[in-house]
Design a protein around this motif. Structure first.
Motif, PDB file in Angstrom:
ATOM      1  N   PRO A  79       0.824  -1.218   0.000  1.00 40.75           N
ATOM      2  CA  PRO A  79       0.000   0.000   0.000  1.00 40.75           C
ATOM      3  C   PRO A  79       0.854   1.262   0.000  1.00 40.75           C
ATOM      4  O   PRO A  79       1.836   1.352   0.726  1.00 40.75           O
ATOM      5  N   HIS A  80       0.452   2.194  -0.843  1.00 44.92           N
ATOM      6  CA  HIS A  80       1.192   3.453  -0.971  1.00 44.92           C
ATOM      7  C   HIS A  80       0.231   4.556  -1.400  1.00 44.92           C
ATOM      8  O   HIS A  80      -0.831   4.284  -1.975  1.00 44.92           O
ATOM      9  N   ASP A  81       0.616   5.775  -1.119  1.00 49.50           N
ATOM     10  CA  ASP A  81      -0.073   6.902  -1.737  1.00 49.50           C
ATOM     11  C   ASP A  81       0.875   7.502  -2.775  1.00 49.50           C
ATOM     12  O   ASP A  81       1.934   6.935  -3.052  1.00 49.50           O
ATOM     13  N   HIS A  82       0.467   8.595  -3.355  1.00 53.72           N
ATOM     14  CA  HIS A  82       1.310   9.240  -4.365  1.00 53.72           C
ATOM     15  C   HIS A  82       1.749  10.612  -3.868  1.00 53.72           C
ATOM     16  O   HIS A  82       1.836  11.566  -4.646  1.00 53.72           O
ATOM     17  N   GLY A  83       1.993  10.657  -2.526  1.00 55.97           N
ATOM     18  CA  GLY A  83       2.469  11.903  -1.935  1.00 55.97           C
ATOM     19  C   GLY A  83       1.510  13.046  -2.235  1.00 55.97           C
ATOM     20  O   GLY A  83       0.309  12.931  -1.994  1.00 55.97           O
ATOM     21  N   ILE A  88      -3.076   8.124 -12.767  1.00 55.31           N
ATOM     22  CA  ILE A  88      -4.051   7.372 -13.559  1.00 55.31           C
ATOM     23  C   ILE A  88      -3.357   6.113 -14.061  1.00 55.31           C
ATOM     24  O   ILE A  88      -2.250   6.193 -14.610  1.00 55.31           O
ATOM     25  N   TYR A  89      -3.994   4.967 -13.840  1.00 54.27           N
ATOM     26  CA  TYR A  89      -3.463   3.683 -14.286  1.00 54.27           C
ATOM     27  C   TYR A  89      -4.340   3.166 -15.424  1.00 54.27           C
ATOM     28  O   TYR A  89      -5.548   2.978 -15.228  1.00 54.27           O
ATOM     29  N   GLY A  90      -3.752   2.933 -16.567  1.00 58.49           N
ATOM     30  CA  GLY A  90      -4.488   2.361 -17.688  1.00 58.49           C
ATOM     31  C   GLY A  90      -3.890   1.002 -18.025  1.00 58.49           C
ATOM     32  O   GLY A  90      -2.718   0.901 -18.381  1.00 58.49           O
ATOM     33  N   ILE A 136      -5.033   5.672  -1.329  1.00 55.62           N
ATOM     34  CA  ILE A 136      -4.028   4.641  -1.030  1.00 55.62           C
ATOM     35  C   ILE A 136      -4.413   3.378  -1.786  1.00 55.62           C
ATOM     36  O   ILE A 136      -5.589   2.968  -1.743  1.00 55.62           O
ATOM     37  N   HIS A 137      -3.460   2.782  -2.452  1.00 53.50           N
ATOM     38  CA  HIS A 137      -3.756   1.530  -3.146  1.00 53.50           C
ATOM     39  C   HIS A 137      -2.502   0.667  -3.203  1.00 53.50           C
ATOM     40  O   HIS A 137      -1.411   1.104  -2.831  1.00 53.50           O
ATOM     41  N   SER A 138      -2.681  -0.576  -3.645  1.00 54.29           N
ATOM     42  CA  SER A 138      -1.534  -1.449  -3.909  1.00 54.29           C
ATOM     43  C   SER A 138      -1.835  -2.213  -5.181  1.00 54.29           C
ATOM     44  O   SER A 138      -2.996  -2.476  -5.505  1.00 54.29           O
ATOM     45  N   ILE A 148      -0.036   1.921 -18.667  1.00 55.03           N
ATOM     46  CA  ILE A 148       0.333   3.312 -18.958  1.00 55.03           C
ATOM     47  C   ILE A 148      -0.132   4.136 -17.765  1.00 55.03           C
ATOM     48  O   ILE A 148      -1.223   3.913 -17.225  1.00 55.03           O
ATOM     49  N   ARG A 149       0.740   5.018 -17.329  1.00 55.37           N
ATOM     50  CA  ARG A 149       0.421   5.804 -16.123  1.00 55.37           C
ATOM     51  C   ARG A 149       0.640   7.273 -16.415  1.00 55.37           C
ATOM     52  O   ARG A 149       1.659   7.657 -16.970  1.00 55.37           O
ATOM     53  N   ILE A 150      -0.333   8.072 -16.008  1.00 57.17           N
ATOM     54  CA  ILE A 150      -0.159   9.521 -16.050  1.00 57.17           C
ATOM     55  C   ILE A 150      -0.069   9.968 -14.595  1.00 57.17           C
ATOM     56  O   ILE A 150      -0.923   9.601 -13.773  1.00 57.17           O
TER      57      ILE A 150
END
Ligand SMILES: [Fe+2]
Length: 167
Positions: A79-83, A88-90, A136-138, A148-150
């Motif tokens: 588990p993490h956040d993005h600060g 976006i996760y595609g 928060i996700h993992s 692909i991530r933005i």
């Protein structure tokens, strides 16, 4: 409509005049959904024979947002956040086993906090999810997975929260 990577970046830039504007993030979410099977764009983002776990394909010098490609295989995520930012996760190919987590209790004096899993689901090819600031996700996968991530800003450079798994 088919996009080159440069055209896709221009469309993102048009929506993200302010990376913390949630409306702009929603527009990029829609855009990624519309291009996730775009052969021209995807072949540019995932060239044959390149399997780096993370490549920053573009980082905007003014707005800070990034377009990244990720190739994972047998990866167990925590588990993490993005600060201070969002992501976006595609899912382009393969699957990602995703979990959402929520905070439990108060933040420690060192800034860390506990979190428990609240939802699990699978990202399949074509699925696109937006994780807002603070979410928060993992993410894990048992086979090859291309994503692909933005990112609102380059997550290589951010400070993330220390998150303990609440048992
Ligand atoms: Fe993430």
């Amino acid at each position: 409509m088919s996009y080159t990577l440069a055209e896709f970046i221009n469309k993102c830039r048009f929506s993200l005049t302010d990376c913390l504007n949630e409306q702009g993030q929603d527009e990029v979410l829609k855009l990624v959904k519309s291009v996730i099977f775009d052969k021209k764009l995807i072949s540019e983002c995932f060239p044959m024979g390149v399997s780096d776990e993370r490549r920053v394909l573009f980082e905007d010098p003014e707005l800070g947002f990034c377009v990244c490609s990720h190739v994972y295989e047998n990866k167990k995520g925590f588990p993490h956040d993005h600060g201070p930012t969002w992501a976006i996760y595609g899912q382009v190919s393969g699957n990602t086993e995703m979990m959402d987590w929520e905070r439990v209790g108060a933040q420690g004096s060192d800034g860390s906090f506990n979190a428990k899993m609240s939802r699990n689901y699978t990202l399949r090819p074509g699925d696109v999810y937006l994780y807002r600031v603070g979410d928060i996700h993992s993410a894990s996968c048992s086979a090859l997975s291309e994503v692909i991530r933005i990112e609102g800003e380059n997550t290589d450079k951010i400070k993330r929260s220390v998150i303990n798994v609440f048992q």
